[in-house]
Design a protein around this motif. Structure first.
Motif, PDB file in Angstrom:
ATOM      1  N   GLN A   1       1.210  -1.275   0.437  1.00  0.00           N
ATOM      2  CA  GLN A   1      -0.209  -0.274  -0.189  1.00  0.00           C
ATOM      3  C   GLN A   1       1.135   0.996  -0.265  1.00  0.00           C
ATOM      4  O   GLN A   1       2.079   0.967   0.621  1.00  0.00           O
ATOM      5  N   CYS A   2       0.321   2.167  -0.515  1.00  0.00           N
ATOM      6  CA  CYS A   2       0.885   3.536  -0.575  1.00  0.00           C
ATOM      7  C   CYS A   2       0.825   3.977   0.245  1.00  0.00           C
ATOM      8  O   CYS A   2       0.064   4.166   1.260  1.00  0.00           O
ATOM      9  N   ALA A   3       2.028   4.528   1.238  1.00  0.00           N
ATOM     10  CA  ALA A   3       2.328   5.232   2.132  1.00  0.00           C
ATOM     11  C   ALA A   3       1.461   6.695   2.078  1.00  0.00           C
ATOM     12  O   ALA A   3       1.152   7.012   3.224  1.00  0.00           O
ATOM     13  N   GLU A   4       1.344   7.126   0.676  1.00  0.00           N
ATOM     14  CA  GLU A   4       1.013   8.963   0.724  1.00  0.00           C
ATOM     15  C   GLU A   4      -0.186   8.226   0.570  1.00  0.00           C
ATOM     16  O   GLU A   4      -1.317   9.255   1.032  1.00  0.00           O
ATOM     17  N   CYS A   5      -1.105   7.956  -0.637  1.00  0.00           N
ATOM     18  CA  CYS A   5      -2.213   8.026  -1.354  1.00  0.00           C
ATOM     19  C   CYS A   5      -3.258   6.906  -1.253  1.00  0.00           C
ATOM     20  O   CYS A   5      -4.007   6.304  -0.977  1.00  0.00           O
ATOM     21  N   GLY A   6      -2.462   5.848  -0.162  1.00  0.00           N
ATOM     22  CA  GLY A   6      -3.238   4.654  -0.091  1.00  0.00           C
ATOM     23  C   GLY A   6      -3.673   3.393  -1.436  1.00  0.00           C
ATOM     24  O   GLY A   6      -4.450   3.142  -0.856  1.00  0.00           O
TER      25      GLY A   6
ATOM     26  N   VAL B   1       7.584   1.700  -6.083  1.00  0.00           N
ATOM     27  CA  VAL B   1       6.711   3.401  -5.779  1.00  0.00           C
ATOM     28  C   VAL B   1       5.658   3.167  -7.053  1.00  0.00           C
ATOM     29  O   VAL B   1       5.472   2.811  -7.335  1.00  0.00           O
ATOM     30  N   CYS B   2       4.659   4.473  -5.556  1.00  0.00           N
ATOM     31  CA  CYS B   2       3.443   4.594  -6.057  1.00  0.00           C
ATOM     32  C   CYS B   2       3.182   4.762  -7.895  1.00  0.00           C
ATOM     33  O   CYS B   2       4.419   5.841  -7.570  1.00  0.00           O
ATOM     34  N   PRO B   3       2.147   4.440  -8.814  1.00  0.00           N
ATOM     35  CA  PRO B   3       2.496   4.618  -9.984  1.00  0.00           C
ATOM     36  C   PRO B   3       1.698   5.811  -9.675  1.00  0.00           C
ATOM     37  O   PRO B   3       1.429   6.843 -11.062  1.00  0.00           O
ATOM     38  N   TYR B   4       0.731   6.646  -8.751  1.00  0.00           N
ATOM     39  CA  TYR B   4       0.168   7.910  -8.845  1.00  0.00           C
ATOM     40  C   TYR B   4       1.037   9.011  -8.336  1.00  0.00           C
ATOM     41  O   TYR B   4       0.560  10.483  -8.290  1.00  0.00           O
ATOM     42  N   CYS B   5       1.330   8.918  -7.190  1.00  0.00           N
ATOM     43  CA  CYS B   5       2.206   9.502  -6.189  1.00  0.00           C
ATOM     44  C   CYS B   5       3.706   9.866  -6.768  1.00  0.00           C
ATOM     45  O   CYS B   5       4.407  10.713  -5.579  1.00  0.00           O
ATOM     46  N   ASP B   6       4.277   8.769  -6.846  1.00  0.00           N
ATOM     47  CA  ASP B   6       5.518   8.714  -6.062  1.00  0.00           C
ATOM     48  C   ASP B   6       5.514   8.248  -4.873  1.00  0.00           C
ATOM     49  O   ASP B   6       6.756   8.539  -4.215  1.00  0.00           O
ATOM     50  N   GLY B   7       4.922   8.006  -4.016  1.00  0.00           N
ATOM     51  CA  GLY B   7       4.876   7.731  -2.734  1.00  0.00           C
ATOM     52  C   GLY B   7       5.791   6.065  -2.780  1.00  0.00           C
ATOM     53  O   GLY B   7       5.703   5.623  -3.056  1.00  0.00           O
ATOM     54  N   ARG B   8       6.083   5.886  -0.656  1.00  0.00           N
ATOM     55  CA  ARG B   8       6.507   4.178  -1.010  1.00  0.00           C
ATOM     56  C   ARG B   8       5.435   3.375  -0.687  1.00  0.00           C
ATOM     57  O   ARG B   8       4.283   3.480  -0.104  1.00  0.00           O
TER      58      ARG B   8
END
Ligand SMILES: [Zn+2]
Length: 199
Positions: free
Chosen positions: A110-115, A130-137
């Protein structure tokens, strides 16, 4: 997958609620908190959201994923459909063992930033989480989610299981073994939908 294959709009309470949250509506923010802690959003709210969605998108067929989950939801859906002069063609019961559910949760990122969530085995993310939407971890959230699982399983046994009988009585229930590979399960579900749309 169903939308791509059949051109039928698909929605789930989760998808509708995520959209509300992203739009920052009061309802979206409130329900996001409930879901985070593993609770269920009330029938009343879910039913209202589904009814709105149906009015906007349900004119030429629709698929609900994860709805209804309770008898009150199923009964409300019946009366919505009666009002819209339509009926359900098929109810698909995806049977998944507790073990499968646990495996899928522990294999989830799960993305730590956007879920945003994806499977850890998805080749696209295995090397570069890395999240494809927001580059979050992208990270695993095992402990939390397994705790939530216990709550969900309880809810499932008390509230969702009775739906099997409800739809069996209407003679539209089909059980599909969801413990197999995604593609095999999808093929089974496709066949059921094809049978109905061919008519
Ligand atoms: Zn993200």
């Amino acid at each position: 997958m169903i939308t791509r294959h059949f051109g039928i709009p698909v929605t789930s309470p989760g998808a509708i609620l995520r959209r509300e949250r992203d739009l920052g509506t009061p309802l979206g923010l409130e329900t996001a908190e409930v879901l985070q802690s593993g609770g269920l959003v009330s029938d009343k709210i879910i039913i209202e959201l589904i009814e709105d969605w149906l009015r906007l998108h349900g004119g030429h067929g629709f698929v609900f994923d994860g709805f209804p989950r309770t008898l009150p939801q199923a009964e409300s859906l019946m009366s919505m459909l009666t009002k819209l002069r339509t009926a359900l063609d098929v109810a698909i019961w995806l049977e998944v063992s507790e073990e499968t559910v646990r495996d899928r949760i522990t294999g989830r990122l799960q993305c730590a930033e956007c879920g945003f969530t994806t499977s850890a085995s998805s080749a696209q993310f295995a090397n570069r989480p890395v999240c494809p939407y927001c580059d979050g971890r992208l990270e695993r959230r095992n402990d939390d989610d397994l705790g939530v699982l216990q709550t969900r399983l309880q809810e499932f046994h008390t509230k969702t299981e009775p739906l099997g009988n409800f739809y069996k009585k209407l003679s539209i229930l089909h059980r599909v073994d969801g413990n197999r590979d995604r593609d095999v399960v999808f093929a089974d579900i496709s066949r059921l939908i094809e049978d109905k749309t061919a008519k």
